[in-house]
Design an enzyme around this catalytic site. Structure first.
Site, mmCIF file in Angstrom:
data_model
loop_
_atom_site.group_PDB
_atom_site.id
_atom_site.type_symbol
_atom_site.label_atom_id
_atom_site.label_comp_id
_atom_site.label_asym_id
_atom_site.label_seq_id
_atom_site.Cartn_x
_atom_site.Cartn_y
_atom_site.Cartn_z
ATOM 1 N N GLU A 1 -4.459 -1.500 11.770
ATOM 2 C CA GLU A 1 -3.186 -0.794 11.973
ATOM 3 C C GLU A 1 -3.216 0.036 13.254
ATOM 4 O OE1 GLU A 1 -1.325 0.701 8.146
ATOM 5 O OE2 GLU A 1 -3.276 0.088 7.387
ATOM 6 N N HIS B 1 -6.074 0.504 7.255
ATOM 7 C CA HIS B 1 -6.988 -0.480 7.830
ATOM 8 C C HIS B 1 -7.070 -0.254 9.338
ATOM 9 C CE1 HIS B 1 -5.086 -2.281 4.270
ATOM 10 N NE2 HIS B 1 -6.197 -2.976 4.088
ATOM 11 N N HIS C 1 0.865 -1.189 0.000
ATOM 12 C CA HIS C 1 0.000 0.000 0.000
ATOM 13 C C HIS C 1 0.896 1.232 0.000
ATOM 14 C CE1 HIS C 1 -3.973 -1.903 0.832
ATOM 15 N NE2 HIS C 1 -3.176 -2.877 1.233
#
Ligand code: HPA
Length: 285
Positions: A91, A88, A66
């Protein structure tokens, strides 16, 4: 979860203002790229790139695969905003924070959202490398309270109790099926189940998910789609089946992030062709 106080429209506006000041592009379509699908953004013409860390309030992303930047420019003749990677909740941020980019897209005037992800295949007939049109989702973690719409509701953005009976816009789905057929791209259709991650599923969980009616599962997308639907945006979604979820205890293999990224590479050319076709044909308001 972060303990940041609830984000408000002021935060979304501030982020949108920064983006507007920095680019002349005025996109009407937003695209979020999932794990291993980054190279799709290399196709954008007249591209302006902005790191998430340079946008106020944006969640950073630290997951391999990412990139963490926004790319604005033209794709198939359309002005698009592409998120090259997403944050996300696993995280360590709130779901409201993870979905802030979708609020900011709306603030920028974007009313059509295309979401993509890498997903584990649950449908027994499917293989790694398959492409799936998301027809509907099971928000498993949202159903048990891990939901981006929790907290005070801003009625200027959307209703307290949004309907999700047509979360994935039927006209856009029909368009995607038509474009795929014209291009000779095999497009599966199925239900995506959204999980919290970051652990992959146990074999028992895989069998449970299959029984629930899910065809694929992953750790993203559902929160973004809920937030987009809350604001009345039209959504189209694609899953790249990056691995076949393992459903028996005797299997030698184990799911891993590297295979997810590798499958992304094989999927990207088909996804690019499909997205180009859809973008060219999509009606923009
Ligand atoms: N499970 C959950 N999320 C995933 C998977 C999986 O097998 N593959 C890619 N994302």
């Amino acid at each position: 979860m972060s303990d940041h106080p609830p984000f408000t429209r002021e935060h979304y506006r501030e982020a949108a203002e920064t983006i507007r000041r920095w680019t002349r592009h005025r996109p009407q379509i937003g695209i979020i790229l999932g794990s291993g699908l980054n190279s799709l953004a290399d196709e954008v013409e007249a591209a302006n790139r902005l790191a998430y860390t340079d946008i106020p309030h944006f969640p950073p992303t630290g997951v391999a695969g990412h990139v963490g930047q926004m790319v604005l420019g033209q794709l198939a003749g359309r002005d698009v905003l592409i998120m090259q990677g997403r944050a996300h909740a696993y995280e360590g941020i709130s779901l409201q924070h993870a979905t802030l980019p979708v609020r900011v897209m709306h603030e920028l005037g974007i009313r059509t959202l295309i979401v993509t992800n890498a997903a584990g295949g649950l449908n027994p007939g499917w293989h790694a490398g398959d492409l799936m049109l998301i027809t509907d989702h099971i928000g498993l973690s949202a159903m048990v309270g891990h939901n981006p719409l929790w907290g005070p509701n801003d009625d200027s953005l959307g209703p307290r109790f949004p309907a999700l009976s047509k979360a994935y816009d039927p006209a856009l789905r029909r368009l995607a099926v038509k474009v795929a057929a014209e291009l000779g791209i095999e497009l599966r259709q199925g239900v995506y189940c959204g999980l919290a991650g970051p652990a992959f599923e146990t074999p028992a969980e895989v069998r449970f998910l299959r029984l629930s009616g899910a065809d694929a599962c992953g750790m993203s997308t559902v929160p973004e789609v809920m937030v987009a639907c809350h604001m009345g945006m039209r959504v189209l979604g694609f899953s790249g089946i990056s691995n076949v979820a393992i459903d028996n205890l005797d299997a030698d293999e184990a799911a891993n992030h590297e295979e997810v990224l590798a499958a992304g590479q094989t999927l990207v050319p088909r996804l690019i062709a499909l997205l180009r076709g859809v973008l060219a044909a999509i009606p923009v308001a």
